[in-house]
Design a protein around this motif. Structure first.
Motif, mmCIF file in Angstrom:
data_model
loop_
_atom_site.group_PDB
_atom_site.id
_atom_site.type_symbol
_atom_site.label_atom_id
_atom_site.label_comp_id
_atom_site.label_asym_id
_atom_site.label_seq_id
_atom_site.Cartn_x
_atom_site.Cartn_y
_atom_site.Cartn_z
ATOM 1 N N ASP A 334 0.790 -1.229 0.000
ATOM 2 C CA ASP A 334 0.000 0.000 0.000
ATOM 3 C C ASP A 334 0.819 1.274 0.000
ATOM 4 O OD1 ASP A 334 -2.688 -1.006 0.007
ATOM 5 O OD2 ASP A 334 -2.206 -1.861 1.964
ATOM 6 N N SER A 335 2.140 1.156 0.213
ATOM 7 C CA SER A 335 2.942 2.380 0.121
ATOM 8 C C SER A 335 4.371 2.025 -0.275
ATOM 9 C CB SER A 335 2.931 3.150 1.447
ATOM 10 O OG SER A 335 3.604 2.434 2.449
ATOM 11 N N GLU A 342 7.782 8.428 -2.866
ATOM 12 C CA GLU A 342 6.818 9.264 -2.133
ATOM 13 C C GLU A 342 5.712 9.830 -3.027
ATOM 14 O OE1 GLU A 342 6.786 10.360 1.237
ATOM 15 O OE2 GLU A 342 4.998 11.521 0.795
ATOM 16 N N ASN A 345 2.860 7.517 -4.042
ATOM 17 C CA ASN A 345 2.021 6.915 -2.993
ATOM 18 C C ASN A 345 0.630 7.522 -3.067
ATOM 19 O OD1 ASN A 345 3.693 5.060 -1.801
ATOM 20 N ND2 ASN A 345 4.549 6.508 -0.313
ATOM 21 N N LEU A 349 -3.946 5.522 2.789
ATOM 22 C CA LEU A 349 -3.267 4.603 3.685
ATOM 23 C C LEU A 349 -3.875 4.708 5.080
ATOM 24 C CD1 LEU A 349 -0.793 2.732 3.259
ATOM 25 C CD2 LEU A 349 0.558 4.494 4.400
ATOM 26 N N HIS A 371 4.668 3.049 6.894
ATOM 27 C CA HIS A 371 4.635 1.640 6.495
ATOM 28 C C HIS A 371 4.354 0.758 7.712
ATOM 29 C CE1 HIS A 371 5.903 -2.204 4.765
ATOM 30 N NE2 HIS A 371 6.739 -2.344 5.790
#
Ligand code: GLU
Ligand code: MG
Length: 637
Positions: A334-335, A342, A345, A349, A371
């Protein structure tokens, strides 16, 4: 499949009571590790593969292939004969979810010389032979991703009828608890996922509509207490247990990076490659005795361990839970973790804000903090009574508890406490292939790609939401020939390929839609004039500049040829080959049903191919399945 603690497993209610404790101490354990090894660098490349196997028993008279529930005994025997007597034994064996499964890895990690690539197939062959040597006659070790009749009546030997009762682990109408590995981790995970979710897991896979498949395709289930009827979708194959997902086999690769920033860079770069290599490795078209419309296991496993409550899935307003959560614990990442990632992203989240603030206050940068704070929105799923109170400075079980039950496409792995292991990255999307040759080819391809990414400072990053779209396409039937995937056009720009430093957030930078385009896998892998150079041509040019002994070069070229031809469609994926095998089987009625006898013929054929008793040029090509180990070691990269 993750951390294997010993002891007395707690119920879901008890585990939940300790959830905050596990998260709090998990974070403290992470901080201890981070502080101790954040500056660690100059670790050398080491890497290893993991192959998951199914144990199959053949009854040639009755024409049946069944999954043999002997995983624990086989594992015990292999460990007793191998690693217990010889610390340098060339293979290592570990348990896996199904009691018909085992997992094998090389005894020691591979190192950073080109000639190591020439030992991979040899080691995989050794594993296969070693395990086969402890099996009885008519039993075999198979590397099939999904067993076609998993969950059908009598699919195991000994035959164990399912027991859909509350007191059991799965409560499945199809998958007996006897088919779950006896180590308490596995049944506890199964039960606690179900209890946390508040109902059984629901897996609905679209059926492949053949000429005689009923339309609509609707199943009813005699032993159903109503739960299946509510969950099943028309035109789908319904499954209701963790075993339908975690009972599948895959092929994984883990690398040690030279530093934390190299690990973060590789994590990001490889995340974009996951859907591409998954589609190239497609090997799982059949579920619960039916031909389905998907080629890969990913979504099935994702649903099979989806412990989110109705509130978390957005079906009810939040009352007892803290967050809406978009994905299962088993899903794509997810990231991104590197500074260059960056601006890509772009997925919402969900994070544990308190954990994030704590990590940042301890000096962890934004990307790493978010994260970890995202992984830690999850509850622990298993906890052992004896393992609640730990020494946070020297143990990491609570951290690993949450980390190892976030089964994502990539895993960023901090070193264990007090060890000489470095920062590692695990590549997890690949389906296991029928033969050691193919499994070696996929593994070598991925490891070589990491070397090229690092040497040429390549940049594959695209918005992460596009990688997610690619994941969906990758699982569709024949995605390798028909799917179109978002891929970065200019991978040599190097603008994001910054390995060092992981600075603060730089929100708000727009990504340029021109940076990526929709491409076929053929274009991505083999290149297309004026569009994209292709990963294989880049690997080949890298290899031209390397000192490589002739034999190793020959093996590598054969591996790359396989990948190249799979990508162009000249050779079939296992999924396509299996579909064609079924379609041309004289007993197949074009009704999407895989009978016991068809299943037997298919799995027997898979076994013969793996044993090199029959050739399968549609799948493997001709004449290049012959890598041999020579042992020259002068060519470090
Ligand atoms: N068998 C699982 C899969 O096919 C992976 C389990 C593990 O993480 O080892 O993805
Ligand atoms: Mg595994």
């Amino acid at each position: 499949m993750g951390l294997l603690s010993q002891g007395s497993p707690l119920s879901w209610e008890e585990t939940q009571r300790h959830a905050e404790h596990v998260r709090k101490h998990g974070i403290l354990q992470f901080l201890h590790i981070y502080r101790a090894v954040r500056e660690r660098h100059k670790d050398v490349l080491k890497w290893g593969d993991e192959v998951e196997y199914m144990l199959v028993a053949f009854d040639h008279e009755k024409k049946r292939a069944q999954l043999s529930l002997i995983g624990e005994e086989v594992l015990h025997t292999l460990q007793e004969k191998g690693e217990r007597v010889n610390p340098n034994h060339p293979t290592l064996w570990r348990p896996e979810y199904g009691s018909y499964m085992i997992e094998g890895t090389p005894g020691q990690p591979y190192g950073g010389t080109m000639s190591e690539f020439n030992t991979v197939q040899d080691n995989m062959r050794k594993r296969r032979q070693e395990a086969a040597s402890v099996l009885k006659e008519n039993a075999a070790l198979c590397t099939v991703t999904s067993f076609p009749r998993l969950g059908c009546p009598g699919f195991t030997i000994p035959e164990s009828p399912p027991t859909p009762i509350e007191a059991g682990a799965s409560k499945s109408l199809f998958f007996p608890d006897e088919a779950i590995n006896k180590h308490p981790r596995f049944s506890t995970l199964t039960r606690n996922i179900r209890h946390r979710r508040g109902e059984k897991v629901v897996i609905n896979v679209p059926i492949f509509k053949d000429k005689n498949t009923p339309s609509p395709f609707i199943e009813t289930f005699p032993n159903d207490d109503g739960e299946a009827a509510r969950a099943v979708k028309p035109d789908h194959v319904y499954m209701d247990a963790m075993g339908f997902g975690m009972g599948n086999c895959c092929l994984q690769v883990t690398f040690q990076a030279c530093s934390i920033s190299e690990a973060r860079y590789l994590y990001d770069q490889l995340a974009t490659i996951c859907p591409i290599v998954m589609a190239l490795s497609a090997a799982a078209p059949f579920y619960r005795g039916y031909v389905t419309d998907i080629d890969c296991r990913w979504g099935v496993i994702s649903a099979s361990v989806d412990d989110r409550t109705r509130e978390e899935r957005g079906l009810e307003p939040l009352k007892n839970n803290r967050y809406r959560i978009d994905k299962s614990r088993y899903d794509s990442i997810d990231s991104y973790l590197s500074e260059g990632g960056e601006k890509y992203n772009d997925i919402d989240l969900t994070i544990d804000k308190e954990i994030y603030d704590h990590l940042v206050s301890e000096g962890i940068d934004h990307l790493l903090a978010q994260h970890i704070a995202h992984l830690f929105i999850r509850d622990p799923l298993t906890l052992f009574e004896e393992k609640i109170h730990l020494d946070d400075a020297n143990e990491s079980d609570h951290f690993e508890n949450i980390q190892s039950t976030n089964w994502q496409t990539m895993r960023f792995k901090p070193p264990p406490p007090n060890s000489d292991i470095g920062w590692r990255v695990e590549f997890r999307p690949m389906e296991v292939q029928l033969t050691d040759f193919e499994n070696s080819a996929y593994v070598v391809f991925v490891v070589l790609l990491t070397r090229v990414i690092l040497s040429y400072k390549l940049d594959f990053l695209i918005p992460l939401s596009k990688v997610d779209e690619n994941m969906k396409v990758a699982q569709k039937r024949d995605a390798v020939r028909q799917g179109m995937f978002y891929f970065r056009k200019d991978i040599s720009k190097g603008g994001n390929a910054v390995v060092d430093g992981c600075g603060p957030a730089q929100n708000g930078t727009e990504t340029d839609a021109e940076e990526y385009a929709l491409m076929s896998i053929d274009t991505i892998i083999n290149g297309k004039e004026g569009v994209f150079p292709g990963l294989i041509p880049i690997l080949n040019s890298y290899l031209e500049n390397m000192e490589v002994d002739v034999d190793t070069r020959c093996s590598i070229l054969n591996y790359l040829k396989l990948i190249k031809k799979r990508a162009s469609g000249e050779l079939m994926t296992a999924a396509r080959w299996m579909r064609e095998f079924i379609a041309s089987h004289p007993d197949y009625k074009r009704d999407s049903v895989i009978t016991d006898e068809i299943n037997y013929n298919l799995i027997w054929k898979c076994h013969q191919i793996a044993q090199e008793q029959v050739e399968c040029p549609e799948l493997l090509g001709v004449g290049f399945n012959k890598a041999k180990y020579t042992g020259t070691k002068t060519d470090a990269f």
